[in-house]
Design a protein around this motif. Structure first.
Motif, PDB file in Angstrom:
ATOM      1  N   ALA A 209       0.607  -1.397   0.080  1.00  0.00           N
ATOM      2  CA  ALA A 209       0.061   0.036  -0.099  1.00  0.00           C
ATOM      3  C   ALA A 209       0.828   1.249  -0.017  1.00  0.00           C
ATOM      4  CB  ALA A 209      -0.956  -0.003   1.067  1.00  0.00           C
ATOM      5  N   ALA A 210       2.285   1.126   0.092  1.00  0.00           N
ATOM      6  CA  ALA A 210       3.157   2.318   0.290  1.00  0.00           C
ATOM      7  C   ALA A 210       3.470   2.792  -1.170  1.00  0.00           C
ATOM      8  CB  ALA A 210       4.495   1.893   0.955  1.00  0.00           C
ATOM      9  N   ASP A 226       7.227  -9.213  -4.456  1.00  0.00           N
ATOM     10  CA  ASP A 226       5.858  -9.286  -4.410  1.00  0.00           C
ATOM     11  C   ASP A 226       5.221  -8.507  -3.318  1.00  0.00           C
ATOM     12  OD1 ASP A 226       7.273 -11.217  -2.594  1.00  0.00           O
ATOM     13  OD2 ASP A 226       5.601 -11.957  -2.168  1.00  0.00           O
ATOM     14  N   MET A 227       5.936  -7.816  -2.592  1.00  0.00           N
ATOM     15  CA  MET A 227       5.904  -6.940  -1.332  1.00  0.00           C
ATOM     16  C   MET A 227       5.790  -5.418  -2.091  1.00  0.00           C
ATOM     17  SD  MET A 227       8.193  -8.647   1.532  1.00  0.00           S
ATOM     18  CE  MET A 227       7.936  -7.530   2.726  1.00  0.00           C
ATOM     19  N   VAL A 228       5.947  -5.333  -3.308  1.00  0.00           N
ATOM     20  CA  VAL A 228       6.122  -3.849  -3.875  1.00  0.00           C
ATOM     21  C   VAL A 228       5.080  -3.522  -4.669  1.00  0.00           C
ATOM     22  CG1 VAL A 228       7.720  -2.065  -5.037  1.00  0.00           C
ATOM     23  CG2 VAL A 228       8.653  -4.012  -3.417  1.00  0.00           C
ATOM     24  N   SER A 229       4.272  -2.303  -4.616  1.00  0.00           N
ATOM     25  CA  SER A 229       3.379  -1.905  -5.530  1.00  0.00           C
ATOM     26  C   SER A 229       3.937  -1.562  -6.849  1.00  0.00           C
ATOM     27  CB  SER A 229       2.493  -0.922  -4.989  1.00  0.00           C
ATOM     28  OG  SER A 229       1.713  -0.278  -5.831  1.00  0.00           O
ATOM     29  N   PRO A 230       3.697  -1.721  -8.108  1.00  0.00           N
ATOM     30  CA  PRO A 230       4.121  -1.385  -9.228  1.00  0.00           C
ATOM     31  C   PRO A 230       4.361   0.210  -9.263  1.00  0.00           C
ATOM     32  CG  PRO A 230       2.615  -2.788  -9.506  1.00  0.00           C
ATOM     33  CD  PRO A 230       2.535  -2.794  -8.234  1.00  0.00           C
ATOM     34  N   GLY A 231       5.578   0.596  -9.439  1.00  0.00           N
ATOM     35  CA  GLY A 231       6.155   2.142  -9.675  1.00  0.00           C
ATOM     36  C   GLY A 231       6.471   2.765  -8.283  1.00  0.00           C
ATOM     37  N   ALA A 232       6.571   1.866  -7.169  1.00  0.00           N
ATOM     38  CA  ALA A 232       6.733   2.555  -5.765  1.00  0.00           C
ATOM     39  C   ALA A 232       8.421   3.020  -5.822  1.00  0.00           C
ATOM     40  CB  ALA A 232       6.540   1.604  -4.618  1.00  0.00           C
TER      41      ALA A 232
END
Length: 295
Positions: A209-210, A226-232
């Motif tokens: 969500a970050a 898998d813990m990272v939102s695309p573009g974060a």
């Protein structure tokens, strides 16, 4: 398309040029900032870090006033050294290099340091001022992270940021800095910050969500793709030496780069900024002690 590389080496070099200009300007007032690093024992990593500080001081025209003490030094002897540096007008900034041998009390050494010379920002007075929103000295690594975010124009105000790690030196002060209203001249702030740690439930739900994830867990492999939102944006504060001698951060999953929008490398990311921000704090300390406005 891979993530944008957040180049700490280039950013730190530009910051050092600015600092060197400030040092030259202080010289016109007869002031030469001096940084005293107290190193106890022969911890190899600490030796390397202190030598880096000494080299960088010379490059920007500052004095390096190192103090090397035997690993068997007593607490009272360590405090006597701190007292002497507190009283020395040639010393603008003092750091007691961590970790200390087990028989020494690092908190007592931090509290004994003159808060106007505490360029690590660990004295309770300086930690309290950061919490209150009018920081005197921000610890160097959090400040370096904030400057990198500002330099690369990563949106912070209103963003959801996860800080993975709750150490007194990185995680806690960084969370405070990023969530606070920016002080005059401060780099970034006004974020919504979540501090995650070893007891956090469903860590991946928080990180996904970050908008920005700062990984300062001190554990290799703490963040996977898998813990990272695309573009974060991912800021990797960790540093570890592999068996083959190579360095890597807390982020060891190479596919994180394929998901993230921007990423700090290790080495060459946060590390160079830490030493440079320590110089920044020392120049700030010299100005404060001379009665000049901090810039």
């Amino acid at each position: 398309m891979g993530a944008t590389t957040i180049d700490g080496k280039a950013t730190a070099a530009a910051e050092r040029e600015r600092i060197a200009t400030e040092v030259t300007a202080l010289g016109e007032h007869g002031i030469v900032p001096g940084l005293a690093a107290v190193l106890v024992g022969d911890d190899p990593a600490s030796e390397v870090y202190v030598r880096q500080k000494e080299r960088m001081c010379e490059r920007v025209g500052m004095r390096s006033l190192g103090e090397r003490l035997d690993a068997e030094v007593s607490q009272s002897e360590l405090l006597e050294v701190v007292d002497r540096l507190n009283a020395d007008p040639a010393v603008s900034g003092i750091i007691v290099q961590m970790p200390l041998p087990d028989h020494l009390d690092e908190v007592e050494a931090q509290e004994r340091t003159d808060p106007t010379k505490d360029v690590d920002g660990l004295h309770p007075e300086n930690a309290g001022r950061l919490m209150r929103g009018d920081p005197r000295f921000v610890p160097a690594t959090p400040l370096g992270c904030a400057v990198l975010l500002a330099t690369y124009e990563i949106a912070v105000s209103g963003a959801n940021i996860v800080v993975l790690g709750r150490s007194q030196l990185v995680g806690r002060p960084l969370a405070t800095l990023l969530s606070a209203k920016p002080s005059p001249g401060g780099p970034v702030g006004n974020a919504t910050v979540t501090v995650c740690h070893t007891r956090t439930r469903d860590l991946a739900a928080h990180t996904r969500a970050a908008d920005v994830i700062v990984v300062a867990a001190g554990v290799a492999g703490a963040l996977t793709a898998d813990m990272v939102s695309p573009g974060a944006t991912v800021i990797d504060v960790g540093i570890h030496r592999a068996e083959d001698g190579s360095l890597h951060g807390d982020v060891t999953d190479p596919t994180v780069e394929e998901v993230a929008g921007a990423l700090t490398p290790v080495p060459g990311g946060v590390g160079p900024m830490t030493v440079t921000m320590l110089l920044e704090n020392t120049v700030r300390a010299a100005r404060i002690q001379a009665g000049l406005p901090a810039v």
